[in-house]
Design a protein around this motif. Structure first.
Motif, mmCIF file in Angstrom:
data_model
loop_
_atom_site.group_PDB
_atom_site.id
_atom_site.type_symbol
_atom_site.label_atom_id
_atom_site.label_comp_id
_atom_site.label_asym_id
_atom_site.label_seq_id
_atom_site.Cartn_x
_atom_site.Cartn_y
_atom_site.Cartn_z
ATOM 1 N N VAL A 1 -37.969 66.594 -32.930
ATOM 2 C CA VAL A 1 -39.037 67.119 -32.077
ATOM 3 C C VAL A 1 -38.861 66.545 -30.670
ATOM 4 N N MET A 2 -38.776 67.446 -29.688
ATOM 5 C CA MET A 2 -38.532 67.039 -28.300
ATOM 6 C C MET A 2 -39.845 67.166 -27.513
ATOM 7 N N VAL A 3 -40.198 66.104 -26.798
ATOM 8 C CA VAL A 3 -41.484 66.080 -26.103
ATOM 9 C C VAL A 3 -41.281 65.761 -24.618
ATOM 10 N N PRO A 4 -42.226 66.174 -23.771
ATOM 11 C CA PRO A 4 -42.056 65.952 -22.323
ATOM 12 C C PRO A 4 -42.167 64.472 -21.958
ATOM 13 N N LEU A 5 -41.124 63.977 -21.342
ATOM 14 C CA LEU A 5 -41.017 62.548 -21.061
ATOM 15 C C LEU A 5 -41.972 62.097 -19.958
ATOM 16 N N ARG A 6 -42.029 62.870 -18.866
ATOM 17 C CA ARG A 6 -42.830 62.426 -17.727
ATOM 18 C C ARG A 6 -44.318 62.368 -18.084
ATOM 19 N N MET A 7 -44.787 63.417 -18.747
ATOM 20 C CA MET A 7 -46.208 63.481 -19.092
ATOM 21 C C MET A 7 -46.621 62.250 -19.902
ATOM 22 N N ILE A 8 -45.772 61.893 -20.860
ATOM 23 C CA ILE A 8 -46.130 60.786 -21.745
ATOM 24 C C ILE A 8 -45.963 59.447 -21.042
ATOM 25 N N SER A 9 -44.837 59.250 -20.362
ATOM 26 C CA SER A 9 -44.616 57.918 -19.796
ATOM 27 C C SER A 9 -45.563 57.627 -18.636
ATOM 28 N N GLU A 10 -45.916 58.653 -17.849
ATOM 29 C CA GLU A 10 -46.874 58.411 -16.766
ATOM 30 C C GLU A 10 -48.245 58.039 -17.316
ATOM 31 N N ASN A 11 -48.611 58.670 -18.413
ATOM 32 C CA ASN A 11 -49.894 58.326 -19.026
ATOM 33 C C ASN A 11 -49.896 56.936 -19.647
ATOM 34 N N LEU A 12 -48.709 56.407 -19.884
ATOM 35 C CA LEU A 12 -48.611 55.045 -20.392
ATOM 36 C C LEU A 12 -48.479 54.040 -19.239
ATOM 37 N N GLY A 13 -48.567 54.539 -18.007
ATOM 38 C CA GLY A 13 -48.554 53.642 -16.846
ATOM 39 C C GLY A 13 -47.170 53.374 -16.279
ATOM 40 N N TYR A 14 -46.190 54.196 -16.650
ATOM 41 C CA TYR A 14 -44.848 54.017 -16.101
ATOM 42 C C TYR A 14 -44.680 54.902 -14.877
ATOM 43 N N LYS A 15 -43.801 54.448 -13.980
ATOM 44 C CA LYS A 15 -43.450 55.248 -12.819
ATOM 45 C C LYS A 15 -42.212 56.064 -13.197
ATOM 46 N N VAL A 16 -42.215 57.326 -12.830
ATOM 47 C CA VAL A 16 -41.110 58.198 -13.231
ATOM 48 C C VAL A 16 -40.462 58.797 -11.990
ATOM 49 N N ASP A 17 -39.136 58.640 -11.892
ATOM 50 C CA ASP A 17 -38.390 59.257 -10.794
ATOM 51 C C ASP A 17 -37.337 60.191 -11.358
ATOM 52 N N TRP A 18 -37.081 61.239 -10.616
ATOM 53 C CA TRP A 18 -36.073 62.229 -11.030
ATOM 54 C C TRP A 18 -35.052 62.363 -9.928
ATOM 55 N N ASP A 19 -33.797 62.209 -10.265
ATOM 56 C CA ASP A 19 -32.731 62.419 -9.294
ATOM 57 C C ASP A 19 -31.992 63.696 -9.665
ATOM 58 N N GLN A 20 -32.157 64.694 -8.810
ATOM 59 C CA GLN A 20 -31.613 66.016 -9.096
ATOM 60 C C GLN A 20 -30.085 65.993 -9.173
ATOM 61 N N ALA A 21 -29.470 65.249 -8.253
ATOM 62 C CA ALA A 21 -28.005 65.277 -8.174
ATOM 63 C C ALA A 21 -27.371 64.766 -9.462
#
Ligand code: ZN
Length: 480
Positions: A52-72
C-alpha cells in the motif's frame, strides 16, 4: 531555458489540475491519531503489488517534519531535528541519517505527490499503520497515543481486510560500508562499525564472497563508487589477470547484508585481515599463498594507505586560468598520474577522493580519509591571484603534526615544477584541518600566471609533479 520553461509548464499543470487523475481514484482517507488528514478530499493511495503506497508529504508534515522536493534529482528530503531522510522517485534505495535503507517498493510520483510504501512510514516514523481495503482507509497511530484509537472512520473491528503493520524497530547499529579499493591483488573495504566479515570461496565459476552482516552502504560509499538504484555495482579492476571483476550489492535487508564478490579466473587462495576498532579495514588478500609475487607475503602489516584528493570537481571548477583552463582538471590529472605510480609500490595502498569529474563536499573528502584510517592525506590544487605576476609553488599544512610532511612534500614539489619557491605555509583549509592524519595541500603553481598555466597543463610537468609526490610520500613514510 527550454528545460526551465517545460518545468514551469509542468508546475502550472500540477497547480491548475491538482486533482487530475485522482478523481477517478477510490475515495481514500487517511487518519492520524483519529484526525482525518484528507479533510474530506480523496487521497492518492495505491496498492502496488500488495504494497500500500501512501502520500509521504501529507503524513510527514502532519508529524511535524519539514519536507523539501528537488525536481532535478527527484529527491524528497524530510527533516526534523536530528533526522534526515532522503528518498528518490523510482529508486528503492533511500537514505535515513546517512544510512541506506531499502524500500519494498520505489517511491512513485502521482501528479506531484510522492507515494511511499506504508511500511516505510511504519518503520521510519515508528507508527502503527493499518489499511482497510474495503473502506479504503489508512489509519496511522503515533506511539504516544497508544493503540486505543483506530480513527473515526476505521473499520478495523468489522472488516476482515484490515492489514495492521506494527511499528518496526528501525535497523540499529548497522555497520556502514564507506568505501572499497582494489590494489596489489587485495580488496580493501573501509567501514565504520564492528561487523565481522564472512569470507568463503565458491566454485563454478570461481569466486570469493565476502558477506558483511548487519551492514549497509553509507552515503559516502555512493560518492566514491557507482551504486545503481537497486544497490548493485562493480569496481573497475584492470591489470590483475586473475581477477575479472569485483562486484558489490546490498544483498539482503533482513538482516541487512552487504556482499562483495571477487570473480577470479581460477581457484585462488586468500587471507583475510581485519584491522581497526570501529573504523575498520577489511583486507582480502589474493596474494596469500601465491608464489608468483614474493614481494607480498601473507600479513600486510606495515602497508600504508595514502588518500589523494583532487581539489574541486564538476560544478566547482576551482581557479580559472589565464586562457580559461580549469584548476579541477589539472588537480585530477595529477592525482590520477600519482595513483598509477603508487599502485606499483608494494607497501602503499592509494585511495582517491575522486577519480573523475565529480563534485564532493570538503567534509566528505576529510571523512573519507578519516574513515579509512589513512596514513597520509594529500590534496592537490593550483592557485590564482589578482596579480598576473604571481608565480610559484606553495605547500600548506594546518596542524603541527603535518609540518614534517609539508616540508618533505614541498622539497620534491619545488624540484618538480622548477618554479619559484614560495615556501611551506600555514593555511586553515578544511581538508587539512579536519583530517586526523598528516595532511597537506599543494598549490603547485598559479593559473593566473600565463607561464605557470601553460607549464601546469603540460604533460611532462604533470608527470614530474606526480613522480615528485610519490617520492615525497615514500621519503616521509621511510620507504625509500
Ligand atoms: Zn583549489
Amino acid at each position: 531555458m527550454k528545460k526551465f520553461a517545460f518545468t514551469l509548464l509542468l508546475m502550472l499543470f500540477v497547480l491548475v489540475l491538482p486533482e487530475h487523475g485522482q478523481a477517478a481514484a477510490a475515495n481514500n482517507k487517511i487518519f492520524l491519531d483519529g484526525k482525518e488528514l484528507t479533510a474530506g478530499q480523496s487521497a492518492p493511495v495505491e496498492n502496488v503489488g500488495g504494497s500500500v503506497m501512501v502520500p509521504l508529504r501529507m503524513i510527514s508534515e502532519n508529524l511535524g517534519y519539514k519536507v523539501d522536493w528537488d525536481q532535478a534529482s527527484k529527491t524528497v528530503t524530510i527533516g526534523q531535528t536530528g533526522t534526515t531522510m532522503k528518498l528518490v522517485v523510482d529508486q528503492t534505495a533511500a537514505s535515513v541519517n546517512d544510512k541506506t535503507v531499502v524500500l519494498t517498493n520505489a517511491p512513485l510520483n502521482r501528479n506531484g505527490t510522492t507515494l511511499v510504501p506504508i511500511r516505510f512510514i511504519s518503520e521510519q516514523f515508528g507508527l502503527t499503520v493499518s489499511w482497510d481495503n474495503d473502506q479504503k482507509i489508512v489509519t496511522l497511530i503515533t506511539p504516544e497515543t497508544g493503540g486505543s484509537n483506530t480513527g473515526s472512520g476505521g473499520g478495523a473491528a468489522d472488516g476482515g481486510s484490515t492489514v495492521v503493520v506494527p511499528p518496526a524497530e528501525p535497523a540499529k547499529n548497522l555497520t556502514m560500508v564507506n568505501g572499497i579499493s582494489f590494489n596489489e591483488n587485495r580488496l580493501t573495504i573501509a567501514m565504520e562499525g564492528n561487523a565481522v566479515p564472512k569470507v568463503s570461496r565458491v566454485s563454478g565459476p570461481e569466486r570469493i564472497i565476502i558477506d558483511i552482516e548487519n551492514a549497509t552502504f553509507s552515503d559516502l560509499f555512493g560518492t566514491g563508487q557507482v551504486l545503481d538504484p537497486n544497490l548493485n555495482g562493480s569496481l573497475a579492476v584492470t591489470g590483475y589477470p586473475d581477477v575479472t571483476a569485483v562486484r558489490y550489492s546490498l544483498y539482503n535487508t533482513n538482516p541487512y547484508t552487504v556482499r562483495f564478490v571477487i570473480d577470479t579466473t581460477s581457484y585462488k587462495n586468500y587471507s583475510v585481515e581485519v584491522s581497526g576498532d570501529t573504523s575498520r579495514l577489511v583486507v582480502v588478500d589474493l596474494n596469500a599463498v601465491s608464489t608468483d609475487n614474493p614481494s607480498t607475503q601473507p600479513g600486510n602489516n606495515g602497508r600504508k594507505l595514502v588518500v589523494l584528493d583532487a581539489g574541486h570537481g564538476a560544478k566547482d571548477s576551482g581557479a580559472v586560468g589565464v586562457t580559461g583552463k580549469y584548476e579541477k582538471n589539472f588537480n585530477l590529472a595529477i592525482v590520477l598520474k600519482a595513483a598509477e605510480l603508487l599502485k606499483k609500490e608494494n607497501n602503499i595502498d592509494v585511495v582517491l577522493t575522486r577519480s573523475d569529474d565529480t563534485f564532493l563536499e570538503l567534509k566528505d573528502r576529510a571523512a573519507m580519509a578519516n574513515n579509512l584510517n589513512a596514513d597520509l592525506f594529500i590534496s592537490v590544487h593550483a592557485n590564482s591571484s589578482g596579480s598576473s605576476a604571481a608565480s610559484g609553488t606553495e605547500t600548506y599544512y594546518q596542524r603541527e603534526s603535518s609540518k614534517a610532511l609539508a616540508n618533505v612534500m614541498h622539497k620534491y614539489l619545488v624540484q618538480a615544477t622548477g618554479l619559484s619557491n614560495r615556501g611551506v605555509r600555514y593555511g586553515n583549509f578544511h581538508v587539512i584541518r579536519e583530517t586526523k592524519m598528516p595532511a597537506v595541500l599543494l598549490e603547485v603553481g598559479y593559473l593566473s600566471n600565463k607561464g605557470d598555466e601553460s607549464l601546469l597543463f603540460s604533460e611532462s610537468l604533470q608527470n614530474k609533479v606526480a613522480a615528485g609526490i610519490v617520492s615525497g610520500i615514500k621519503e616521509y613514510l621511510g620507504l625509500k
